[in-house]
Design an enzyme around this catalytic site. Structure first.
Site, PDB file in Angstrom:
ATOM      1  N   ASN A  10       0.829  -1.209   0.000  1.00  0.00           N
ATOM      2  CA  ASN A  10       0.000   0.000   0.000  1.00  0.00           C
ATOM      3  C   ASN A  10       0.863   1.258   0.000  1.00  0.00           C
ATOM      4  O   ASN A  10       1.986   1.255   0.536  1.00  0.00           O
ATOM      5  CB  ASN A  10      -0.943   0.008   1.216  1.00  0.00           C
ATOM      6  CG  ASN A  10      -1.901  -1.186   1.165  1.00  0.00           C
ATOM      7  OD1 ASN A  10      -2.136  -1.745   0.087  1.00  0.00           O
ATOM      8  ND2 ASN A  10      -2.402  -1.597   2.308  1.00  0.00           N
ATOM      9  N   HIS A  64       5.867  -0.696  -2.711  1.00  0.00           N
ATOM     10  CA  HIS A  64       5.407   0.087  -3.863  1.00  0.00           C
ATOM     11  C   HIS A  64       5.434   1.573  -3.601  1.00  0.00           C
ATOM     12  O   HIS A  64       4.713   2.341  -4.250  1.00  0.00           O
ATOM     13  CB  HIS A  64       3.998  -0.380  -4.268  1.00  0.00           C
ATOM     14  CG  HIS A  64       4.017  -1.780  -4.819  1.00  0.00           C
ATOM     15  ND1 HIS A  64       2.906  -2.577  -4.873  1.00  0.00           N
ATOM     16  CD2 HIS A  64       5.028  -2.533  -5.323  1.00  0.00           C
ATOM     17  CE1 HIS A  64       3.225  -3.744  -5.408  1.00  0.00           C
ATOM     18  NE2 HIS A  64       4.506  -3.746  -5.689  1.00  0.00           N
ATOM     19  N   GLY A  76      -5.629  -8.931   2.669  1.00  0.00           N
ATOM     20  CA  GLY A  76      -6.198  -7.962   1.736  1.00  0.00           C
ATOM     21  C   GLY A  76      -5.401  -7.724   0.488  1.00  0.00           C
ATOM     22  O   GLY A  76      -5.301  -6.587   0.025  1.00  0.00           O
ATOM     23  N   THR A  77      -4.830  -8.792  -0.066  1.00  0.00           N
ATOM     24  CA  THR A  77      -4.158  -8.610  -1.343  1.00  0.00           C
ATOM     25  C   THR A  77      -4.642  -9.660  -2.331  1.00  0.00           C
ATOM     26  O   THR A  77      -4.892 -10.801  -1.984  1.00  0.00           O
ATOM     27  CB  THR A  77      -2.621  -8.652  -1.235  1.00  0.00           C
ATOM     28  OG1 THR A  77      -2.077  -8.403  -2.529  1.00  0.00           O
ATOM     29  CG2 THR A  77      -2.113  -9.974  -0.694  1.00  0.00           C
ATOM     30  N   ASN A 100      -8.922 -12.607   3.658  1.00  0.00           N
ATOM     31  CA  ASN A 100      -9.444 -11.966   2.454  1.00  0.00           C
ATOM     32  C   ASN A 100     -10.871 -12.483   2.240  1.00  0.00           C
ATOM     33  O   ASN A 100     -11.088 -13.698   2.332  1.00  0.00           O
ATOM     34  CB  ASN A 100      -8.557 -12.347   1.245  1.00  0.00           C
ATOM     35  CG  ASN A 100      -8.836 -11.448   0.046  1.00  0.00           C
ATOM     36  OD1 ASN A 100      -9.986 -11.123  -0.243  1.00  0.00           O
ATOM     37  ND2 ASN A 100      -7.796 -11.026  -0.635  1.00  0.00           N
ATOM     38  N   ALA A 136     -10.708  -7.663   7.007  1.00  0.00           N
ATOM     39  CA  ALA A 136      -9.561  -7.508   7.919  1.00  0.00           C
ATOM     40  C   ALA A 136      -9.941  -6.815   9.227  1.00  0.00           C
ATOM     41  O   ALA A 136      -9.496  -7.220  10.308  1.00  0.00           O
ATOM     42  CB  ALA A 136      -8.471  -6.711   7.206  1.00  0.00           C
TER      43      ALA A 136
HETATM   44  C1  BV8 Z   1       8.521  -4.706 -12.274  1.00  0.00           C
HETATM   45  C2  BV8 Z   1       1.808   1.558  -6.673  1.00  0.00           C
HETATM   46  C3  BV8 Z   1      10.388  -4.857 -13.710  1.00  0.00           C
HETATM   47  C4  BV8 Z   1       1.150   2.502  -7.638  1.00  0.00           C
HETATM   48  C5  BV8 Z   1       1.510  -0.682  -7.619  1.00  0.00           C
HETATM   49  C6  BV8 Z   1       6.752 -11.141 -12.982  1.00  0.00           C
HETATM   50  C7  BV8 Z   1       7.842 -10.632 -12.278  1.00  0.00           C
HETATM   51  C8  BV8 Z   1       8.048  -9.258 -12.196  1.00  0.00           C
HETATM   52  C9  BV8 Z   1       7.164  -8.363 -12.808  1.00  0.00           C
HETATM   53  C10 BV8 Z   1       6.092  -8.865 -13.516  1.00  0.00           C
HETATM   54  C11 BV8 Z   1       5.886 -10.239 -13.603  1.00  0.00           C
HETATM   55  N1  BV8 Z   1       4.761 -10.443 -14.336  1.00  0.00           N
HETATM   56  C12 BV8 Z   1       4.261  -9.227 -14.715  1.00  0.00           C
HETATM   57  C13 BV8 Z   1       5.051  -8.259 -14.245  1.00  0.00           C
HETATM   58  C14 BV8 Z   1       4.825  -6.832 -14.458  1.00  0.00           C
HETATM   59  C15 BV8 Z   1       4.017  -6.199 -13.338  1.00  0.00           C
HETATM   60  C16 BV8 Z   1       2.911  -7.061 -12.831  1.00  0.00           C
HETATM   61  O1  BV8 Z   1       3.026  -7.706 -11.799  1.00  0.00           O
HETATM   62  N2  BV8 Z   1       1.795  -7.077 -13.560  1.00  0.00           N
HETATM   63  C17 BV8 Z   1       0.649  -7.840 -13.097  1.00  0.00           C
HETATM   64  C18 BV8 Z   1      -0.616  -7.023 -13.278  1.00  0.00           C
HETATM   65  C19 BV8 Z   1       0.630  -9.131 -13.861  1.00  0.00           C
HETATM   66  N3  BV8 Z   1       4.898  -5.838 -12.255  1.00  0.00           N
HETATM   67  C20 BV8 Z   1       5.553  -4.666 -12.324  1.00  0.00           C
HETATM   68  O2  BV8 Z   1       5.506  -3.913 -13.288  1.00  0.00           O
HETATM   69  C21 BV8 Z   1       6.450  -4.310 -11.139  1.00  0.00           C
HETATM   70  N4  BV8 Z   1       7.706  -3.881 -11.658  1.00  0.00           N
HETATM   71  O3  BV8 Z   1       8.374  -5.871 -12.280  1.00  0.00           O
HETATM   72  O4  BV8 Z   1       9.518  -4.040 -12.953  1.00  0.00           O
HETATM   73  C22 BV8 Z   1      11.698  -4.218 -13.622  1.00  0.00           C
HETATM   74  C23 BV8 Z   1      12.724  -4.868 -12.943  1.00  0.00           C
HETATM   75  C24 BV8 Z   1      13.958  -4.272 -12.894  1.00  0.00           C
HETATM   76  C25 BV8 Z   1      14.168  -3.020 -13.507  1.00  0.00           C
HETATM   77  C26 BV8 Z   1      13.121  -2.378 -14.150  1.00  0.00           C
HETATM   78  C27 BV8 Z   1      11.873  -2.967 -14.214  1.00  0.00           C
HETATM   79  C28 BV8 Z   1       5.879  -3.118 -10.359  1.00  0.00           C
HETATM   80  C29 BV8 Z   1       4.572  -3.441  -9.744  1.00  0.00           C
HETATM   81  C30 BV8 Z   1       4.147  -2.308  -8.791  1.00  0.00           C
HETATM   82  C31 BV8 Z   1       3.018  -1.511  -9.398  1.00  0.00           C
HETATM   83  N5  BV8 Z   1       2.523  -0.516  -8.431  1.00  0.00           N
HETATM   84  N6  BV8 Z   1       1.151   0.251  -6.718  1.00  0.00           N
HETATM   85  C32 BV8 Z   1      -0.222   2.907  -7.197  1.00  0.00           C
HETATM   86  O5  BV8 Z   1      -0.667   2.538  -6.086  1.00  0.00           O
HETATM   87  O6  BV8 Z   1      -0.863   3.655  -7.963  1.00  0.00           O
HETATM   88  S1  BV8 Z   1       0.652  -2.137  -7.643  1.00  0.00           S
HETATM   89  C33 BV8 Z   1      -0.925  -1.949  -6.989  1.00  0.00           C
HETATM   90  O7  BV8 Z   1      -1.646  -3.097  -7.348  1.00  0.00           O
HETATM   91  C34 BV8 Z   1      -1.007  -1.955  -5.502  1.00  0.00           C
HETATM   92  O8  BV8 Z   1       0.072  -1.346  -4.872  1.00  0.00           O
HETATM   93  C35 BV8 Z   1      -1.040  -3.404  -5.125  1.00  0.00           C
HETATM   94  O9  BV8 Z   1       0.230  -3.846  -4.803  1.00  0.00           O
HETATM   95  C36 BV8 Z   1      -1.350  -4.089  -6.406  1.00  0.00           C
HETATM   96  C37 BV8 Z   1      -2.483  -5.052  -6.268  1.00  0.00           C
HETATM   97  O10 BV8 Z   1      -3.377  -4.455  -5.541  1.00  0.00           O
HETATM   98  P1  BV8 Z   1      -3.830  -5.157  -4.115  1.00  0.00           P
HETATM   99  O11 BV8 Z   1      -3.084  -4.502  -3.029  1.00  0.00           O
HETATM  100  O12 BV8 Z   1      -3.743  -6.623  -4.191  1.00  0.00           O
HETATM  101  O13 BV8 Z   1      -5.213  -4.637  -4.113  1.00  0.00           O
HETATM  102  P2  BV8 Z   1      -6.281  -5.049  -5.130  1.00  0.00           P
HETATM  103  O14 BV8 Z   1      -7.087  -3.845  -5.377  1.00  0.00           O
HETATM  104  O15 BV8 Z   1      -5.660  -5.762  -6.270  1.00  0.00           O
HETATM  105  O16 BV8 Z   1      -7.102  -6.145  -4.327  1.00  0.00           O
HETATM  106  C38 BV8 Z   1      -7.592  -5.847  -3.036  1.00  0.00           C
HETATM  107  C39 BV8 Z   1      -7.749  -7.166  -2.333  1.00  0.00           C
HETATM  108  O17 BV8 Z   1      -8.309  -6.897  -1.039  1.00  0.00           O
HETATM  109  C40 BV8 Z   1      -8.715  -8.117  -3.018  1.00  0.00           C
HETATM  110  O18 BV8 Z   1      -8.196  -9.428  -3.000  1.00  0.00           O
HETATM  111  C41 BV8 Z   1      -9.987  -8.045  -2.160  1.00  0.00           C
HETATM  112  O19 BV8 Z   1     -10.691  -9.270  -2.117  1.00  0.00           O
HETATM  113  C42 BV8 Z   1      -9.402  -7.746  -0.803  1.00  0.00           C
HETATM  114  N7  BV8 Z   1     -10.287  -7.033   0.115  1.00  0.00           N
HETATM  115  C43 BV8 Z   1     -11.262  -6.133  -0.193  1.00  0.00           C
HETATM  116  N8  BV8 Z   1     -11.833  -5.681   0.971  1.00  0.00           N
HETATM  117  C44 BV8 Z   1     -11.176  -6.297   1.999  1.00  0.00           C
HETATM  118  C45 BV8 Z   1     -10.205  -7.151   1.465  1.00  0.00           C
HETATM  119  N9  BV8 Z   1      -9.396  -7.899   2.237  1.00  0.00           N
HETATM  120  C46 BV8 Z   1      -9.549  -7.815   3.578  1.00  0.00           C
HETATM  121  N10 BV8 Z   1     -10.465  -7.011   4.169  1.00  0.00           N
HETATM  122  C47 BV8 Z   1     -11.295  -6.250   3.426  1.00  0.00           C
HETATM  123  N11 BV8 Z   1     -12.214  -5.461   4.015  1.00  0.00           N
END
Ligand code: BV8
Ligand code: ZN
Length: 250
Positions: free
Chosen positions: A104, A121, A197-198, A223, A241
């Site tokens: 977060n 992040h 929550g991820t 979750n 959570a």
């Molecule tokens: C990189 C900041 C390379 C910005 C964010 C394999 C290896 C490495 C990289 C990759 C790979 N495959 C693909 C990639 C590329 C990419 C990636 O992962 N793509 C995905 C979509 C497939 N990764 C990247 O680009 C990363 N960088 O790899 O660079 C590199 C290496 C060397 C040199 C140069 C380059 C960077 C990734 C970081 C992106 N930035 N955030 C911003 O906030 O605006 S990510 C962002 O989405 C969030 O920070 C969070 O981490 C992520 C997912 O969000 P979640 O936190 O999981 O939240 P989400 O909304 O998804 O879900 C909420 C969850 O909560 C749900 O499950 C829900 O059910 C639950 N929930 C809801 N209510 C509750 C609850 N749980 C509990 N209680 C509740 N009440």
């Protein structure tokens, strides 16, 4: 979800000596901070987070992207840590060898009393120059953002005059090396990892619970929905959570 699953998770937590708490946007959902996927309403509703949270989007339209982060920063400023954040801080107070790792970009863990969460992040509160990386002051005063948000030109760097960018890690950008290294090290040496929550979809952060499981830790998940981390979770607490985490530390 059964009461004995909560009892079992509480018992595992009580007996754990080295604990990692790994959190995502769902941790802050009950504080009213939209999860990453829900943070696209109003002006940004027609965008996809994964295209807006990129260097290319900021380069193409800095006012739109900076405005989005200012709108999210205002939402965090209005929010309060929820009982889930407070329960995480209680765990850290009780287990000397515990580490909080968060995806977060809000500061709710800190405001709940967590001393030094590892931000994989980045943070909404660490803007920096997009060119010379000089850190920039957080824009003053709690931003009064219209509900539907607005395009806002980013401030200029006091050093080189280039645009200031949010201090977050965008898609396609490397995670902060030190934080990632410390997170992997903590996951590889803990005996219990609590993932909260991820969606477990974004890499390399999503590797953290898998590393813990590979090195023999028990993984407990909180979750309301199914995620890919169900595969490594020994105990799955299907619920919010802010209700379940306090039940683990009662
Ligand atoms: C990189 C900041 C390379 C910005 C964010 C394999 C290896 C490495 C990289 C990759 C790979 N495959 C693909 C990639 C590329 C990419 C990636 O992962 N793509 C995905 C979509 C497939 N990764 C990247 O680009 C990363 N960088 O790899 O660079 C590199 C290496 C060397 C040199 C140069 C380059 C960077 C990734 C970081 C992106 N930035 N955030 C911003 O906030 O605006 S990510 C962002 O989405 C969030 O920070 C969070 O981490 C992520 C997912 O969000 P979640 O936190 O999981 O939240 P989400 O909304 O998804 O879900 C909420 C969850 O909560 C749900 O499950 C829900 O059910 C639950 N929930 C809801 N209510 C509750 C609850 N749980 C509990 N209680 C509740 N009440
Ligand atoms: Zn600069």
């Amino acid at each position: 979800m059964s009461a004995d699953a909560v009892g079992r998770a509480a018992d595992l937590l009580r007996r754990a000596r080295r604990v990692v708490v790994f959190t995502g946007a769902g941790m802050s959902a009950e504080s009213g901070v939209p999860t990453f996927r829900d943070a696209l309403t109003g002006l940004w509703q027609r965008y996809d987070a994964q295209t807006l949270a990129t260097p290319a989007a900021f380069h193409a339209d800095p006012d739109l992207v900076w405005g989005w982060y200012e709108w999210r920063r205002a939402a965090v400023r209005r929010a309060r840590p929820n009982p889930g954040h407070l329960a995480v801080a209680t765990i850290e107070a009780r287990v000397p060898d515990s580490v909080v790792i968060t995806q977060n970009v809000d500061d709710l863990h800190e405001r709940a009393g967590s001393p030094a969460p590892l931000h994989l992040h980045g943070s909404l509160f660490a803007p920096r120059c997009a060119s010379c990386a000089r850190s920039a002051p957080e824009p003053d005063g709690p931003p009064e953002e219209p509900a539907d948000g607005r395009r806002t030109p980013p401030p200029r760097c006091a050093g080189c005059g280039a645009a200031v960018r949010p201090g977050v890690v965008w898609f396609g950008e490397a995670l902060p090396g030190q934080a990632l290294e410390a997170a992997v090290e903590a996951a590889a040496s803990c005996d219990l990892l609590l993932t909260v929550g991820t969606s477990g979809l974004v890499y390399p952060a999503a590797e953290i619970p898998q590393v813990a499981s590979r090195f023999g830790a028990v993984v407990v998940q909180v979750n309301p929905r199914e995620t890919p981390l169900d595969a490594v979770a020994e105990v799955n607490l299907r619920g919010p959570a802010a209700r379940l985490l306090p039940a683990l530390v009662d």
